[in-house]
Design a protein around this motif. Structure first.
Motif, PDB file in Angstrom:
ATOM      1  N   LEU A  11      23.722   9.532  -8.326  1.00 53.43           N
ATOM      2  CA  LEU A  11      23.991  10.747  -7.593  1.00 53.43           C
ATOM      3  C   LEU A  11      25.181  11.466  -8.212  1.00 53.43           C
ATOM      4  O   LEU A  11      26.237  10.891  -8.390  1.00 53.43           O
ATOM      5  N   GLY A  12      24.989  12.707  -8.500  1.00 51.49           N
ATOM      6  CA  GLY A  12      26.074  13.496  -9.048  1.00 51.49           C
ATOM      7  C   GLY A  12      26.026  14.902  -8.504  1.00 51.49           C
ATOM      8  O   GLY A  12      25.004  15.373  -8.046  1.00 51.49           O
ATOM      9  N   VAL A  13      27.140  15.563  -8.526  1.00 53.04           N
ATOM     10  CA  VAL A  13      27.188  16.931  -8.051  1.00 53.04           C
ATOM     11  C   VAL A  13      26.485  17.816  -9.072  1.00 53.04           C
ATOM     12  O   VAL A  13      26.817  17.793 -10.253  1.00 53.04           O
ATOM     13  N   MET A  14      25.511  18.562  -8.616  1.00 48.77           N
ATOM     14  CA  MET A  14      24.775  19.456  -9.496  1.00 48.77           C
ATOM     15  C   MET A  14      25.493  20.802  -9.524  1.00 48.77           C
ATOM     16  O   MET A  14      25.930  21.294  -8.506  1.00 48.77           O
ATOM     17  N   SER A  15      25.582  21.363 -10.681  1.00 46.03           N
ATOM     18  CA  SER A  15      26.255  22.649 -10.807  1.00 46.03           C
ATOM     19  C   SER A  15      25.262  23.802 -10.882  1.00 46.03           C
ATOM     20  O   SER A  15      25.658  24.929 -11.124  1.00 46.03           O
ATOM     21  N   THR A  16      23.994  23.539 -10.649  1.00 45.02           N
ATOM     22  CA  THR A  16      22.978  24.572 -10.792  1.00 45.02           C
ATOM     23  C   THR A  16      22.587  25.216  -9.465  1.00 45.02           C
ATOM     24  O   THR A  16      21.626  25.971  -9.421  1.00 45.02           O
ATOM     25  N   ASP A  17      23.304  24.940  -8.400  1.00 45.42           N
ATOM     26  CA  ASP A  17      22.957  25.523  -7.111  1.00 45.42           C
ATOM     27  C   ASP A  17      23.224  27.021  -7.123  1.00 45.42           C
ATOM     28  O   ASP A  17      24.276  27.478  -7.549  1.00 45.42           O
ATOM     29  N   MET A  39      27.543  11.705   9.432  1.00 46.22           N
ATOM     30  CA  MET A  39      27.184  10.388   8.892  1.00 46.22           C
ATOM     31  C   MET A  39      28.399   9.703   8.292  1.00 46.22           C
ATOM     32  O   MET A  39      28.616   8.508   8.513  1.00 46.22           O
ATOM     33  N   LEU A  40      29.211  10.436   7.549  1.00 47.05           N
ATOM     34  CA  LEU A  40      30.403   9.845   6.945  1.00 47.05           C
ATOM     35  C   LEU A  40      31.419   9.395   7.991  1.00 47.05           C
ATOM     36  O   LEU A  40      32.155   8.440   7.774  1.00 47.05           O
ATOM     37  N   ALA A  41      31.440  10.072   9.135  1.00 43.55           N
ATOM     38  CA  ALA A  41      32.364   9.723  10.216  1.00 43.55           C
ATOM     39  C   ALA A  41      31.782   8.667  11.154  1.00 43.55           C
ATOM     40  O   ALA A  41      32.390   8.350  12.181  1.00 43.55           O
ATOM     41  N   ASN A  42      30.622   8.126  10.814  1.00 43.22           N
ATOM     42  CA  ASN A  42      29.928   7.135  11.647  1.00 43.22           C
ATOM     43  C   ASN A  42      29.585   7.669  13.042  1.00 43.22           C
ATOM     44  O   ASN A  42      29.496   6.902  13.996  1.00 43.22           O
ATOM     45  N   GLU A  43      29.402   8.971  13.141  1.00 47.00           N
ATOM     46  CA  GLU A  43      28.972   9.592  14.396  1.00 47.00           C
ATOM     47  C   GLU A  43      27.457   9.706  14.461  1.00 47.00           C
ATOM     48  O   GLU A  43      26.895   9.970  15.518  1.00 47.00           O
ATOM     49  N   ALA A  71      18.056  10.860  -1.757  1.00 46.64           N
ATOM     50  CA  ALA A  71      18.621   9.682  -1.086  1.00 46.64           C
ATOM     51  C   ALA A  71      18.094   9.601   0.345  1.00 46.64           C
ATOM     52  O   ALA A  71      17.731   8.522   0.831  1.00 46.64           O
ATOM     53  N   PHE A  72      18.008  10.749   1.012  1.00 51.11           N
ATOM     54  CA  PHE A  72      17.528  10.766   2.395  1.00 51.11           C
ATOM     55  C   PHE A  72      16.013  10.628   2.475  1.00 51.11           C
ATOM     56  O   PHE A  72      15.488  10.066   3.431  1.00 51.11           O
ATOM     57  N   VAL A  73      15.331  11.105   1.464  1.00 46.19           N
ATOM     58  CA  VAL A  73      13.881  10.879   1.379  1.00 46.19           C
ATOM     59  C   VAL A  73      13.611   9.380   1.289  1.00 46.19           C
ATOM     60  O   VAL A  73      12.722   8.851   1.960  1.00 46.19           O
ATOM     61  N   GLN A 116      27.734   8.675  -0.945  1.00 45.21           N
ATOM     62  CA  GLN A 116      27.988   9.526  -2.108  1.00 45.21           C
ATOM     63  C   GLN A 116      27.117  10.777  -2.074  1.00 45.21           C
ATOM     64  O   GLN A 116      27.578  11.872  -2.410  1.00 45.21           O
ATOM     65  N   ALA A 117      25.879  10.635  -1.635  1.00 42.61           N
ATOM     66  CA  ALA A 117      25.011  11.809  -1.500  1.00 42.61           C
ATOM     67  C   ALA A 117      25.605  12.785  -0.487  1.00 42.61           C
ATOM     68  O   ALA A 117      25.615  14.002  -0.718  1.00 42.61           O
ATOM     69  N   CYS A 118      26.126  12.254   0.617  1.00 40.34           N
ATOM     70  CA  CYS A 118      26.757  13.112   1.629  1.00 40.34           C
ATOM     71  C   CYS A 118      27.958  13.849   1.043  1.00 40.34           C
ATOM     72  O   CYS A 118      28.103  15.064   1.225  1.00 40.34           O
TER      73      CYS A 118
END
Length: 128
Positions: A11-17, A39-43, A71-73, A116-118
């Motif tokens: 997983l990496g940050v894409m710069s093509t958005d 999700m990152l905050a466990n909520e 990742a979510f798929v 990491q995806a988040c």
């Protein structure tokens, strides 16, 4: 799902958005960022978050095989036999109790790649 054949992503940050081009895309990106933060905050569990993130995929404006969204798929695909919260009231308490270890294993597995995806999605789509 959790054994030797587990799916691994780079997983990496894409710069093509591209910038959001309509209100629906702006809203979907905002919702996705909120989901990722929860999700990152466990909520919000990664299991539930994956279901909701996948519902936004077609509106966010990313390529079909965006690595962060994939990742979510993967999570949703591997857990499609488990009942999401909105339908658990239709299940017996004993059935849900029997599935509890699988829910727990799913979260442990998802925590190996979904955070990491988040983070990547927040970096890409949080309004600055």
């Amino acid at each position: 799902m959790h054994g030797e054949n587990a799916i691994h992503f780079t997983l990496g940050v894409m710069s093509t958005d591209s910038p959001a081009y309509n209100e629906a895309q702006i809203k979907a990106r905002g919702e996705l960022v909120s989901l990722c933060r929860a999700m990152l905050a466990n909520e919000l569990s990664f299991f539930e978050g994956a279901i909701r993130a996948n519902s936004l995929r077609s509106t966010v404006g990313t390529p079909d095989h965006d690595p962060d969204l994939m990742a979510f798929v993967a999570i949703a695909s591997e857990t499609d036999h488990l009942p999401p919260l909105h339908s658990q009231h239709l299940w017996s308490a004993s059935a849900l109790q029997r599935l509890q270890p699988e829910f727990e294993k799913t979260e442990i597995w998802a925590k190996t790649f979904a955070p990491q995806a988040c983070k990547n999605l927040i970096e890409r789509f949080a309004r600055k």
